[in-house]
Design an enzyme around this catalytic site. Structure first.
Site, mmCIF file in Angstrom:
data_model
loop_
_atom_site.group_PDB
_atom_site.id
_atom_site.type_symbol
_atom_site.label_atom_id
_atom_site.label_comp_id
_atom_site.label_asym_id
_atom_site.label_seq_id
_atom_site.Cartn_x
_atom_site.Cartn_y
_atom_site.Cartn_z
ATOM 1 N N SER A 147 -41.836 12.273 -25.318
ATOM 2 C CA SER A 147 -42.788 13.356 -25.036
ATOM 3 C C SER A 147 -43.872 13.311 -26.107
ATOM 4 C CB SER A 147 -42.063 14.700 -25.107
ATOM 5 O OG SER A 147 -42.993 15.767 -25.127
ATOM 6 N N TYR A 160 -36.761 21.419 -29.178
ATOM 7 C CA TYR A 160 -37.105 20.287 -28.293
ATOM 8 C C TYR A 160 -37.828 19.152 -29.041
ATOM 9 C CZ TYR A 160 -39.442 18.050 -24.197
ATOM 10 O OH TYR A 160 -39.931 17.170 -23.256
ATOM 11 N N LYS A 164 -36.829 15.198 -29.455
ATOM 12 C CA LYS A 164 -37.737 14.165 -28.937
ATOM 13 C C LYS A 164 -38.243 13.241 -30.059
ATOM 14 C CE LYS A 164 -37.841 14.922 -24.423
ATOM 15 N NZ LYS A 164 -37.411 13.892 -23.435
HETATM 16 P P1 NDP Z 1 -37.413 18.046 -14.284
HETATM 17 O O1 NDP Z 1 -36.745 19.252 -14.832
HETATM 18 O O2 NDP Z 1 -38.363 18.205 -13.153
HETATM 19 O O3 NDP Z 1 -36.333 16.950 -13.885
HETATM 20 C C1 NDP Z 1 -35.323 16.624 -14.771
HETATM 21 C C2 NDP Z 1 -34.135 16.114 -14.001
HETATM 22 O O4 NDP Z 1 -33.111 15.792 -14.951
HETATM 23 C C3 NDP Z 1 -33.573 17.162 -13.048
HETATM 24 O O5 NDP Z 1 -33.301 16.568 -11.803
HETATM 25 C C4 NDP Z 1 -32.310 17.607 -13.745
HETATM 26 O O6 NDP Z 1 -31.257 17.977 -12.890
HETATM 27 C C5 NDP Z 1 -31.892 16.339 -14.472
HETATM 28 N N1 NDP Z 1 -30.958 16.626 -15.531
HETATM 29 C C6 NDP Z 1 -30.972 17.681 -16.399
HETATM 30 N N2 NDP Z 1 -29.906 17.633 -17.197
HETATM 31 C C7 NDP Z 1 -29.191 16.535 -16.837
HETATM 32 C C8 NDP Z 1 -27.982 15.973 -17.281
HETATM 33 N N3 NDP Z 1 -27.257 16.539 -18.249
HETATM 34 N N4 NDP Z 1 -27.540 14.841 -16.694
HETATM 35 C C9 NDP Z 1 -28.241 14.266 -15.696
HETATM 36 N N5 NDP Z 1 -29.394 14.763 -15.203
HETATM 37 C C10 NDP Z 1 -29.861 15.889 -15.778
HETATM 38 O O7 NDP Z 1 -38.132 17.341 -15.540
HETATM 39 P P2 NDP Z 1 -39.354 16.324 -15.627
HETATM 40 O O8 NDP Z 1 -39.318 15.369 -14.516
HETATM 41 O O9 NDP Z 1 -40.578 17.101 -15.884
HETATM 42 O O10 NDP Z 1 -38.982 15.604 -17.019
HETATM 43 C C11 NDP Z 1 -38.331 14.360 -17.080
HETATM 44 C C12 NDP Z 1 -38.367 13.882 -18.514
HETATM 45 O O11 NDP Z 1 -39.705 13.840 -18.978
HETATM 46 C C13 NDP Z 1 -37.613 14.776 -19.507
HETATM 47 O O12 NDP Z 1 -36.974 13.982 -20.477
HETATM 48 C C14 NDP Z 1 -38.720 15.596 -20.146
HETATM 49 O O13 NDP Z 1 -38.383 16.044 -21.437
HETATM 50 C C15 NDP Z 1 -39.817 14.566 -20.190
HETATM 51 N N6 NDP Z 1 -41.164 15.121 -20.280
HETATM 52 C C16 NDP Z 1 -41.694 15.878 -19.271
HETATM 53 C C17 NDP Z 1 -42.974 16.382 -19.372
HETATM 54 C C18 NDP Z 1 -43.608 17.212 -18.308
HETATM 55 O O14 NDP Z 1 -44.716 17.720 -18.533
HETATM 56 N N7 NDP Z 1 -42.998 17.399 -17.149
HETATM 57 C C19 NDP Z 1 -43.779 16.128 -20.577
HETATM 58 C C20 NDP Z 1 -43.130 15.323 -21.575
HETATM 59 C C21 NDP Z 1 -41.873 14.840 -21.421
HETATM 60 P P3 NDP Z 1 -31.045 19.517 -12.463
HETATM 61 O O15 NDP Z 1 -32.041 19.734 -11.379
HETATM 62 O O16 NDP Z 1 -29.647 19.590 -11.981
HETATM 63 O O17 NDP Z 1 -31.294 20.326 -13.696
#
Ligand code: NDP
Length: 262
Positions: A147, A160, A164
């Site tokens: 991130s 967080y 990260k």
């Molecule tokens: P979302 O919350 O939209 O998607 C994350 C997914 O990860 C969900 O499907 C969630 O499942 C799943 N998940 C959560 N916990 C676990 C676990 N313990 N085991 C397996 N799967 C899990 O997030 P984003 O797509 O936005 O983010 C994806 C990555 O990008 C993350 O690492 C985030 O920190 C990073 N990121 C995102 C940014 C943004 O602006 N969106 C910016 C910078 C970094 P469930 O639905 O069951 O919770």
């Protein structure tokens, strides 16, 4: 569209958001993909969408219920993928992550542990599941979704960014450790990306519309990013187009982290 032809990839948290976009992009580029996701329903729905959009059969797109905080759960997903695809994993994308934005002194011990369990232990658990095979074969690419919080701090967003920052440290350490075995470990640092996570963040603010506008006002490109734009970078790092890119991080934020403001 064959930049990942013949490769097998595991993507964590691939049921929605950035992970789902990466899984679709990888499948379009010819990879077999396993969606390792906590929520099996969302993983299965995304897997079905990928099959219908790419014409791939079930043997090349797999959904496996996975909790990245549990080492055995990630190992199981990797084994299921290798058994189903009939080949070892060439690529791992550690994408699963959660936001944990708190004031440091009111943060509970449980929230601290939960943040690190998903955002840092989860990345390590993924690496540990695939590294032995990659090291043995002398080939592999790991992409960790970090991130811009990996190198910037916003007050009130603790812990967080601590986790990260750790993802970058892990990326660099493992990238150096296994470079002699031709295993590359890199990270992508997205800025604001249009996903559920981002909308949840805005909706938690006192005035969600104003919070969203404030975000947009500080974007050099006057928009936030799309999951597909992160996925394009993941395809590049996973592919054979990046053979000498290792132990580094590519920022995908439209220039936002370069902007000085007060
Ligand atoms: P979302 O919350 O939209 O998607 C994350 C997914 O990860 C969900 O499907 C969630 O499942 C799943 N998940 C959560 N916990 C676990 C676990 N313990 N085991 C397996 N799967 C899990 O997030 P984003 O797509 O936005 O983010 C994806 C990555 O990008 C993350 O690492 C985030 O920190 C990073 N990121 C995102 C940014 C943004 O602006 N969106 C910016 C910078 C970094 P469930 O639905 O069951 O919770």
């Amino acid at each position: 569209m064959t930049r990942l032809a013949g490769k097998a990839a595991l993507i964590t948290g691939a049921g929605r958001g950035i992970g789902a976009a990466i899984a679709l992009a990888f499948a379009r580029e010819g990879a077999a993909v396993v969606l390792a996701e906590l929520d099996l329903d969302s993983a299965q729905q995304t897997a079905e969408r990928i099959r219908s959009q790419t014409g791939k059969g079930g043997a090349r797109v797999l959904a496996v219920q996975t909790d990245v905080t549990q080492s055995a759960s990630v190992q199981h997903a990797a084994s299921e993928a290798e058994r189903t695809f009939g080949q070892p994993l060439d690529v791992l994308v550690n994408n699963a992550g959660i936001n944990m934005f708190r004031d440091p002194l009111t943060l509970t011990d449980d929230d601290w542990r939960r943040c690190f369990a998903v955002d840092l232990d989860g990345v390590w658990n993924g690496c540990r599941a695939v590294l032995p095979g990659m090291v043995e074969r002398g080939a592999g690419s790991i992409v960790n979704i970090a991130s811009t919080h990996s190198f910037k701090i916003i007050p009130g967003c603790f812990p967080y960014p601590v986790a990260k920052h750790g993802v970058i440290g892990l990326t660099r350490a493992l990238g150096i450790e296994y470079a002699p075995r031709n295993v590359r470990v890199n990270a992508i640092a997205p800025g604001y990306i249009e996903t559920q996570l981002t909308h949840d963040w805005w909706n938690e603010q006192a005035d969600p519309a104003a919070a969203q506008q404030a975000t947009l006002d500080l974007q050099p490109m006057k928009r936030i990013g799309r999951p597909e734009e992160v996925a394009m970078t993941a395809v590049f790092l996973a592919s054979d187009e990046a053979p000498f890119i290792n132990a580094t991080c590519i920022t995908v934020d439209g220039g936002r982290s370069a902007l000085y403001h007060d």
